[in-house]
Scaffold this motif. Structure first.
Motif, PDB file in Angstrom:
ATOM      1  N   LYS A 121      20.579  -1.725 -15.372  1.00  0.00           N
ATOM      2  CA  LYS A 121      19.538  -2.691 -15.718  1.00  0.00           C
ATOM      3  C   LYS A 121      18.368  -2.592 -14.747  1.00  0.00           C
ATOM      4  O   LYS A 121      17.196  -2.678 -15.148  1.00  0.00           O
ATOM      5  N   LYS A 175      16.392   0.458 -15.762  1.00  0.00           N
ATOM      6  CA  LYS A 175      15.714   0.244 -17.041  1.00  0.00           C
ATOM      7  C   LYS A 175      14.499  -0.664 -16.885  1.00  0.00           C
ATOM      8  O   LYS A 175      13.452  -0.434 -17.494  1.00  0.00           O
ATOM      9  N   GLU A 176      14.635  -1.703 -16.063  1.00  0.00           N
ATOM     10  CA  GLU A 176      13.541  -2.666 -15.893  1.00  0.00           C
ATOM     11  C   GLU A 176      12.537  -2.249 -14.814  1.00  0.00           C
ATOM     12  O   GLU A 176      11.551  -2.938 -14.597  1.00  0.00           O
ATOM     13  N   TYR A 180      17.113  -6.579  -7.254  1.00  0.00           N
ATOM     14  CA  TYR A 180      17.572  -7.065  -8.565  1.00  0.00           C
ATOM     15  C   TYR A 180      17.252  -8.547  -8.727  1.00  0.00           C
ATOM     16  O   TYR A 180      16.846  -8.996  -9.802  1.00  0.00           O
ATOM     17  N   PHE A 199      24.822  -3.959 -11.768  1.00  0.00           N
ATOM     18  CA  PHE A 199      23.502  -4.209 -12.353  1.00  0.00           C
ATOM     19  C   PHE A 199      22.607  -2.968 -12.340  1.00  0.00           C
ATOM     20  O   PHE A 199      21.451  -3.031 -12.779  1.00  0.00           O
TER      21      PHE A 199
END
Length: 321
Positions: free
Chosen positions: A186, A189-190, A230, A183
């Motif tokens: 991601k 990116k987030e 996450y 993950f």
């Protein structure tokens, strides 16, 4: 409020304990003495195998396993999880916890350099039950590097920054653990890490997590923290520090080489435990933790990073001259 002697009078730990040790007899036997005082009904012994490159280590590892087993003189269901070959810190920690939680719903995890106060065990056991079904909470920590000044309301806080020096968790949380960090892109990116640590320290911590993702750093806990972030998870931190870490400033340390910058002064928690007024993250505590602990940690990393850079530059200059 009850003293810990009254709390533990006639009490016995029912939560399984996972004790992780390797090749340090002096620290290991101090920790097993603390575990013995709680007399857990189930004890999972996790030991890595000897390194073939270290002469005499096989004898030390085998003898220490035998010594630990002889120290278990109470009625206890003992599970032996002994590696035949050396797996390394990352794989041995990960597999040891996975193996325990494949059999149990909860466990208290103690490594061979963590010295807990007696109240650590009922504290973990009670909060494991209290937050059993709260998916936000990933683990219970026994460590508070800020201690009493930081927690004004209750016996503990919900925090973005718990510690894995003496901790407890559930199968429901650990089964989310992904040491390959599939993950990770991601998460970057987030901006998950920056939401937890802020822009400045988030950027720095991302670089540390990148080292875990690439395999440059042989560790397991960075992946655990990345997993928690996450999923938007938190941990619980006690009002007072309940453990001491005696693994600093030792030649045989894995991730705690050098002098200790932390204050591990311990203090017993009064019982019964009192929850926070609001079952939410304590922003006051977290801001104080960023200011007094995280900032200092990254200042130290930045300082030694500069030193290493200048030494490498000097060394290259001497070689080319």
């Amino acid at each position: 409020m009850k003293g810990i002697k009254k709390v533990m009078s006639g009490w016995r730990l029912t939560t399984p304990v996972t004790f992780i040790f390797f090749n340090r007899p002096d620290t290991t036997m101090q920790v097993i003495s603390c575990i013995r005082a709680a007399k857990p009904k189930k004890l999972y012994l996790v030991s890595d195998g000897p390194r073939t490159s270290r002469s005499g280590e096989k004898e030390i590892v085998v003898q220490l396993r035998q010594t630990v087993e002889r120290a278990i003189d109470w009625d206890c269901e003992v599970h032996r999880d002994y590696a035949e070959v050396n797996m390394g810190c990352h794989k041995r920690m990960r597999s040891g916890i996975f193996n325990t939680l494949a059999e149990e719903e909860t466990t208290i995890i103690i490594e061979d350099d963590i010295i807990p106060l007696p109240c650590f065990f009922p504290y973990c056991e009670q909060l494991l039950e209290r937050y059993r079904d709260d998916e936000r909470i990933f683990y219970i920590s026994g460590n508070n590097l800020l201690s009493g000044e930081s927690v004004q309301d209750g016996s503990y806080v919900i925090s973005r920054y718990p510690s894995i020096w003496g901790w407890a968790t559930w199968r429901r949380a650990w089964e989310k653990y992904d040491d390959s960090m599939v993950f990770w892109e991601k998460v970057k990116k987030e901006g998950c890490v920056r939401r937890y640590y802020g822009e400045r320290f988030g950027e720095l911590f991302e670089k540390q997590l990148e080292c875990a993702y690439s395999g440059e750093r042989d560790t397991w806990d960075y992946q655990w923290e990345a997993t928690r972030m996450y999923y938007g998870g938190f941990g619980i931190t006690p009002k007072y520090n309940l453990i001491d870490n005696i693994g600093f400033n030792r030649e045989d340390a894995t991730h705690t080489q050098g002098g200790c910058m932390y204050d591990f002064t311990r203090r017993e928690l009064p019982f019964p435990l009192v929850g926070p007024t609001h079952e939410d993250v304590d922003d006051r505590y977290d801001k104080l933790y960023i200011k007094k602990i995280v900032a200092r940690e990254f200042e130290r990393l930045y300082f030694w990073g500069k030193v290493r850079y200048r030494l490498r530059k000097l060394f290259r200059g001497n070689r080319s001259s």
